[in-house]
Design a protein around this motif. Structure first.
Motif, PDB file in Angstrom:
ATOM      1  N   SER A   7       0.800  -1.220   0.000  1.00 16.44           N
ATOM      2  CA  SER A   7       0.000   0.000   0.000  1.00 16.44           C
ATOM      3  C   SER A   7       0.838   1.277   0.000  1.00 16.44           C
ATOM      4  N   ASN A   8       2.077   1.190   0.475  1.00 15.24           N
ATOM      5  CA  ASN A   8       2.887   2.397   0.576  1.00 15.24           C
ATOM      6  C   ASN A   8       3.881   2.560  -0.562  1.00 15.24           C
ATOM      7  N   THR A   9       3.751   1.802  -1.627  1.00 10.34           N
ATOM      8  CA  THR A   9       4.728   1.873  -2.707  1.00 10.34           C
ATOM      9  C   THR A   9       4.313   2.820  -3.830  1.00 10.34           C
ATOM     10  N   VAL A  10       3.086   3.329  -3.813  1.00 12.45           N
ATOM     11  CA  VAL A  10       2.631   4.292  -4.809  1.00 12.45           C
ATOM     12  C   VAL A  10       1.881   5.403  -4.087  1.00 12.45           C
ATOM     13  N   SER A  11       2.197   6.649  -4.414  1.00 11.53           N
ATOM     14  CA  SER A  11       1.471   7.761  -3.801  1.00 11.53           C
ATOM     15  C   SER A  11       1.296   8.890  -4.804  1.00 11.53           C
ATOM     16  N   VAL A  12       0.187   9.603  -4.650  1.00  8.30           N
ATOM     17  CA  VAL A  12      -0.138  10.750  -5.494  1.00  8.30           C
ATOM     18  C   VAL A  12      -0.121  11.989  -4.609  1.00  8.30           C
ATOM     19  N   GLY A  13       0.555  13.034  -5.062  1.00 11.55           N
ATOM     20  CA  GLY A  13       0.667  14.253  -4.281  1.00 11.55           C
ATOM     21  C   GLY A  13      -0.679  14.909  -4.030  1.00 11.55           C
ATOM     22  N   CYS A  14      -0.732  15.708  -2.978  1.00  7.20           N
ATOM     23  CA  CYS A  14      -1.961  16.414  -2.597  1.00  7.20           C
ATOM     24  C   CYS A  14      -1.993  17.798  -3.247  1.00  7.20           C
ATOM     25  N   HIS A  15      -3.158  18.172  -3.749  1.00  7.32           N
ATOM     26  CA  HIS A  15      -3.266  19.470  -4.434  1.00  7.32           C
ATOM     27  C   HIS A  15      -2.956  20.626  -3.494  1.00  7.32           C
ATOM     28  N   ASN A  16      -3.216  20.465  -2.203  1.00  5.09           N
ATOM     29  CA  ASN A  16      -2.928  21.539  -1.251  1.00  5.09           C
ATOM     30  C   ASN A  16      -1.444  21.883  -1.211  1.00  5.09           C
ATOM     31  N   GLU A  17      -0.614  20.896  -1.490  1.00  7.19           N
ATOM     32  CA  GLU A  17       0.826  21.099  -1.418  1.00  7.19           C
ATOM     33  C   GLU A  17       1.453  21.486  -2.750  1.00  7.19           C
ATOM     34  N   TRP A  18       0.806  21.104  -3.870  1.00  3.22           N
ATOM     35  CA  TRP A  18       1.502  21.192  -5.151  1.00  3.22           C
ATOM     36  C   TRP A  18       0.938  22.185  -6.166  1.00  3.22           C
ATOM     37  N   LEU A  19      -0.329  22.593  -6.012  1.00  3.93           N
ATOM     38  CA  LEU A  19      -0.892  23.485  -7.034  1.00  3.93           C
ATOM     39  C   LEU A  19      -0.256  24.870  -7.025  1.00  3.93           C
ATOM     40  N   GLU A  20       0.444  25.194  -5.968  1.00  3.21           N
ATOM     41  CA  GLU A  20       1.200  26.440  -5.946  1.00  3.21           C
ATOM     42  C   GLU A  20       2.324  26.419  -6.973  1.00  3.21           C
ATOM     43  N   PHE A  21       2.780  25.205  -7.303  1.00  2.00           N
ATOM     44  CA  PHE A  21       3.954  25.063  -8.166  1.00  2.00           C
ATOM     45  C   PHE A  21       3.628  24.565  -9.571  1.00  2.00           C
ATOM     46  N   SER A  22       2.520  23.846  -9.734  1.00  2.00           N
ATOM     47  CA  SER A  22       2.198  23.250 -11.025  1.00  2.00           C
ATOM     48  C   SER A  22       0.722  22.882 -11.081  1.00  2.00           C
ATOM     49  N   ASP A  23       0.233  22.635 -12.293  1.00  2.49           N
ATOM     50  CA  ASP A  23      -1.138  22.121 -12.437  1.00  2.49           C
ATOM     51  C   ASP A  23      -1.173  20.605 -12.299  1.00  2.49           C
ATOM     52  N   HIS A  24      -0.005  19.971 -12.166  1.00  2.00           N
ATOM     53  CA  HIS A  24       0.114  18.538 -11.900  1.00  2.00           C
ATOM     54  C   HIS A  24       0.642  18.322 -10.487  1.00  2.00           C
ATOM     55  N   VAL A  25       0.345  17.145  -9.937  1.00  2.00           N
ATOM     56  CA  VAL A  25       0.963  16.718  -8.682  1.00  2.00           C
ATOM     57  C   VAL A  25       1.874  15.531  -8.994  1.00  2.00           C
ATOM     58  N   PRO A  26       2.875  15.289  -8.168  1.00  2.47           N
ATOM     59  CA  PRO A  26       3.798  14.182  -8.452  1.00  2.47           C
ATOM     60  C   PRO A  26       3.153  12.811  -8.190  1.00  2.47           C
ATOM     61  N   LEU A  27       3.612  11.842  -8.959  1.00  2.00           N
ATOM     62  CA  LEU A  27       3.291  10.437  -8.739  1.00  2.00           C
ATOM     63  C   LEU A  27       4.584   9.734  -8.324  1.00  2.00           C
ATOM     64  N   SER A  28       4.591   9.146  -7.137  1.00  2.00           N
ATOM     65  CA  SER A  28       5.791   8.489  -6.600  1.00  2.00           C
ATOM     66  C   SER A  28       5.548   6.990  -6.497  1.00  2.00           C
ATOM     67  N   PHE A  29       6.596   6.212  -6.761  1.00  2.71           N
ATOM     68  CA  PHE A  29       6.468   4.768  -6.650  1.00  2.71           C
ATOM     69  C   PHE A  29       7.825   4.128  -6.393  1.00  2.71           C
ATOM     70  N   THR A  30       7.791   2.905  -5.894  1.00  2.39           N
ATOM     71  CA  THR A  30       9.010   2.180  -5.558  1.00  2.39           C
ATOM     72  C   THR A  30       9.025   0.849  -6.267  1.00  2.39           C
ATOM     73  N   ILE A  31      10.168   0.504  -6.855  1.00  2.00           N
ATOM     74  CA  ILE A  31      10.321  -0.801  -7.494  1.00  2.00           C
ATOM     75  C   ILE A  31      11.458  -1.566  -6.820  1.00  2.00           C
ATOM     76  N   ALA A  32      11.472  -2.859  -7.029  1.00  2.00           N
ATOM     77  CA  ALA A  32      12.431  -3.731  -6.346  1.00  2.00           C
ATOM     78  C   ALA A  32      13.723  -3.880  -7.146  1.00  2.00           C
ATOM     79  N   CYS A  33      14.383  -2.789  -7.404  1.00  2.00           N
ATOM     80  CA  CYS A  33      15.668  -2.813  -8.104  1.00  2.00           C
ATOM     81  C   CYS A  33      16.615  -1.816  -7.439  1.00  2.00           C
TER      82      CYS A  33
END
Length: 235
Positions: free
Chosen positions: A209-235
């Motif tokens: 459950s903690n390997t993929v996250s989508v940024g919150c608009h409250n934190e990111w819309l000040e900087f962009s119209d997109h929010v970051p997508l973060s993920f972790t792979i086993a490499c």
């Protein structure tokens, strides 16, 4: 290995401190300027990177920490926009994506990725691969076009080579029914869309459950119209 993809909406040189807070090993950034032409902090920060673009002001960059080795792959682009294929630590392929109109009357946006897969999906099938970035696409728009290729067709092509959307795998949500937007048109909270994705070979992704996250608009819309997508792979 933690990877972040984000369309920074330009002016990345002024936003690197914000994205650094995510503490990723690799950042895949759309709409960023070419660090080669920056003499300031941005140029110093981007010590280990690859970049492509038609304009030095807005392109697609992959930025890695000093401990990560990235080498550009010699994959033919055939004018498709924009794709940046790299080899990471000689362990897996990473294809950064920012789909564009590319002056194509027919194969715009997701059509660019559909054609790119036609060129390289066999390479992706035979080596661990991650494809991530701003696809400018969602299943909700499939019915707007009478064509054999669309968002769903691209997802099927990727599934056929054992590559899955990490967000959808973790959340169990269906394509087109995403509860977490990655883009707000004109930064309007009433116009949310999920158009940024990460697809990975199944065998290098552990479903947690903690390997993929989508940024919150409250934190990111000040900087962009997109929010970051973060993920972790086993490499």
């Amino acid at each position: 290995m933690k990877i972040v993809t984000w369309n920074c909406n330009g002016g990345f040189r002024n936003k690197i401190k914000e994205i650094e807070k995510l503490e990723a090993d690799i950042y895949v950034i759309q709409e960023c300027e070419n660090p080669k032409h920056s003499k300031g902090e941005y140029g110093k920060w981007a010590e280990n990177y690859l970049w492509v673009g038609e304009s030095k002001h807005k392109g697609l960059g992959i930025f890695a920490s000093s401990s990560v080795k990235i080498e550009q792959l010699n994959w033919e682009g055939n004018g498709l926009q924009l794709f940046l294929p790299v080899r990471v630590n000689n362990q897996f392929n990473l294809v950064g994506v920012w789909t564009k109109q590319a002056n194509s009357p027919t194969f715009r946006y997701i059509g660019q990725l559909w054609k790119y897969l036609g060129l390289h999906k066999q390479k992706m099938a035979t080596s661990h691969t991650v494809v991530c970035g701003d696809l400018n696409s969602n299943k909700i728009w499939d019915l707007n076009h009478d064509r054999q290729w669309n968002h769903s067709a691209v997802v099927r092509e990727l599934n056929a080579i054992n590559m899955v959307s990490l967000y959808h795998t973790v959340t169990g949500e269906e394509q087109g029914e995403e509860s977490s937007p990655t883009f707000y048109l004109q930064r309007d909270l009433q116009k949310p869309y999920h158009i940024d994705y990460a697809f990975s070979s199944k065998d290098i992704f552990n479903i947690q459950s903690n390997t993929v996250s989508v940024g919150c608009h409250n934190e990111w819309l000040e900087f962009s119209d997109h929010v970051p997508l973060s993920f972790t792979i086993a490499c």
